[in-house]
Design a protein around this motif. Structure first.
Motif, mmCIF file in Angstrom:
data_model
loop_
_atom_site.group_PDB
_atom_site.id
_atom_site.type_symbol
_atom_site.label_atom_id
_atom_site.label_comp_id
_atom_site.label_asym_id
_atom_site.label_seq_id
_atom_site.Cartn_x
_atom_site.Cartn_y
_atom_site.Cartn_z
ATOM 1 N N PRO A 133 0.785 -1.229 0.000
ATOM 2 C CA PRO A 133 0.000 0.000 0.000
ATOM 3 C C PRO A 133 0.814 1.275 0.000
ATOM 4 C CG PRO A 133 -0.933 -1.605 1.506
ATOM 5 C CD PRO A 133 0.372 -2.160 1.045
ATOM 6 N N GLY B 48 -3.572 -3.009 -8.700
ATOM 7 C CA GLY B 48 -4.803 -3.632 -8.248
ATOM 8 C C GLY B 48 -5.311 -4.713 -9.180
ATOM 9 N N ASN C 20 0.309 -9.156 -0.256
ATOM 10 C CA ASN C 20 -0.355 -7.851 -0.450
ATOM 11 C C ASN C 20 0.346 -7.010 -1.506
ATOM 12 O OD1 ASN C 20 1.984 -7.201 0.885
ATOM 13 N ND2 ASN C 20 1.027 -5.881 2.425
ATOM 14 N N ASP D 40 -3.527 -4.307 -4.484
ATOM 15 C CA ASP D 40 -4.832 -4.170 -3.840
ATOM 16 C C ASP D 40 -5.832 -5.059 -4.574
ATOM 17 O OD1 ASP D 40 -3.779 -2.244 -2.111
ATOM 18 O OD2 ASP D 40 -4.270 -0.604 -3.487
ATOM 19 N N TYR E 3 -9.919 -5.906 -5.283
ATOM 20 C CA TYR E 3 -11.281 -5.383 -5.237
ATOM 21 C C TYR E 3 -12.234 -6.503 -5.649
ATOM 22 C CZ TYR E 3 -8.781 -0.980 -5.094
ATOM 23 O OH TYR E 3 -7.934 0.046 -4.737
ATOM 24 N N CYS F 207 -11.619 -2.102 -10.359
ATOM 25 C CA CYS F 207 -10.992 -1.515 -9.183
ATOM 26 C C CYS F 207 -11.789 -0.270 -8.793
ATOM 27 C CB CYS F 207 -9.533 -1.168 -9.473
ATOM 28 S SG CYS F 207 -8.480 -2.624 -9.727
ATOM 29 N N CYS G 32 -10.160 5.468 -7.277
ATOM 30 C CA CYS G 32 -8.729 5.356 -7.582
ATOM 31 C C CYS G 32 -8.435 5.467 -9.073
ATOM 32 C CB CYS G 32 -8.183 4.024 -7.062
ATOM 33 S SG CYS G 32 -8.386 3.764 -5.288
ATOM 34 N N GLY H 290 -5.919 3.605 -1.005
ATOM 35 C CA GLY H 290 -4.461 3.563 -0.892
ATOM 36 C C GLY H 290 -3.777 4.883 -1.165
ATOM 37 N N ARG I 52 -1.620 4.675 -5.197
ATOM 38 C CA ARG I 52 -2.307 3.447 -5.591
ATOM 39 C C ARG I 52 -3.407 3.712 -6.622
ATOM 40 N NH1 ARG I 52 0.858 -0.623 -4.126
ATOM 41 N NH2 ARG I 52 -0.897 -2.057 -3.925
#
Length: 287
Positions: free
Chosen positions: A23, A138, A152, A155, A157, A168, A172, A187, A191
């Protein structure tokens, strides 16, 4: 008209990895191209067809110079990189190894267009970047169990559906926030995603625009080791403004990537059309 259009390419023929590390991943540093740049000097046999293409663009794109979300705008806003979201519009499982392979292929293919802007380390027409790293920040899916990893690195979704496909977070996405305000992105700005790689099970052909590129998930996965994933390359051309050539061909050229079905890689003519877009838009960046 390019503005948020979906340009579909139904092709007749079968046609530096940088991944976010969590992140808090920072944007990659960029090294500007050397101050000596390559001046506009296309081969003499391409001068006329390039002029025909640009005059055609000027007469058919309704907001050619007012539009501010070409791929060029995205690279320059980020100061030299592009962030991606993968929209996995499929129920096929994705292992960590397959995820990383998709990221690597995406980066390798995108670099083919970015490398067009350099020659012997010099940027064409003041092009300022030696590389344009791709960061996948993502993945979007309908069901979390489809993604078979627990780290991780990106990200994730789940079941955020738009256009009947997972996406996503809108908060963002540059397409939804062209003012550059990502304050509501979970994020933060680092991000955000500029484009989506939308991979849809069973899809033939492809589509591309300022939002990213779409094609069959099977097609993309089956071509991960191909030197040219040519549907993807064609659609990235649209992201940077290049047109389709369904009903006409510029004088003296016959076969090139943006004329669907006639070439499977970026040709000299594609490269010069790409540089010509930059030549006409670079003044908006003070270059």
């Amino acid at each position: 008209m390019f503005v948020r259009r979906i340009s579909v390419a139904l092709l007749a023929a079968a046609a530096a990895l940088t991944v976010g590390a969590g992140p808090a991943a920072a944007a990659p540093d960029q090294t500007p191209a050397p101050p000596t740049t390559r001046a506009w000097n296309p081969p003499s046999n391409l001068v006329q067809p390039l002029d025909e293409v640009w005059r055609h663009v000027e007469s058919t794109y309704g907001n050619l110079y007012g539009f501010r979300n070409y791929g060029w705008d995205q690279v320059m806003a980020n100061r030299g990189y592009i962030n991606y979201c993968v929209r996995w519009d499929s129920s096929a499982p994705v292992t960590a190894a397959l995820r990383d392979h998709i990221h690597a292929a995406l980066s390798h293919q995108y670099a083919k267009w970015m490398n067009v802007m350099l020659e012997n380390g010099q940027g064409w027409e003041n092009w300022p970047y030696q590389t344009v790293p791709i960061r996948v920040v993502g993945w979007a899916v309908r069901d979390r169990s489809t993604l078979q990893w627990t780290d991780n690195s990106v990200d994730i979704y789940v079941n955020d559906i738009n256009e009947n496909a997972p996406q996503c977070a809108r908060e963002c996405g540059r397409f939804f926030n062209q003012n550059g305000d990502y304050s509501r992105c979970p994020g933060g700005a680092s991000r955000h995603y500029d484009q989506s790689l939308w991979l849809t099970a069973g899809m033939g052909g492809g589509a591309g625009g300022d939002w990213g590129q779409r094609m069959g998930s099977e097609y993309f996965v089956n071509n991960l080791n191909s030197e040219n994933i040519h549907i993807f390359l064609h659609e990235v051309g649209h992201t940077f403004g290049l047109d389709d050539f369904y009903d006409w061909t510029p004088t003296g050229v016959c076969c090139f990537l943006m004329k669907a079905g006639t070439a499977s890689q970026i040709t000299e003519f594609d490269a010069w059309m790409f540089r010509d877009w930059w030549r006409h838009l670079k003044s908006r960046y003070g270059l």
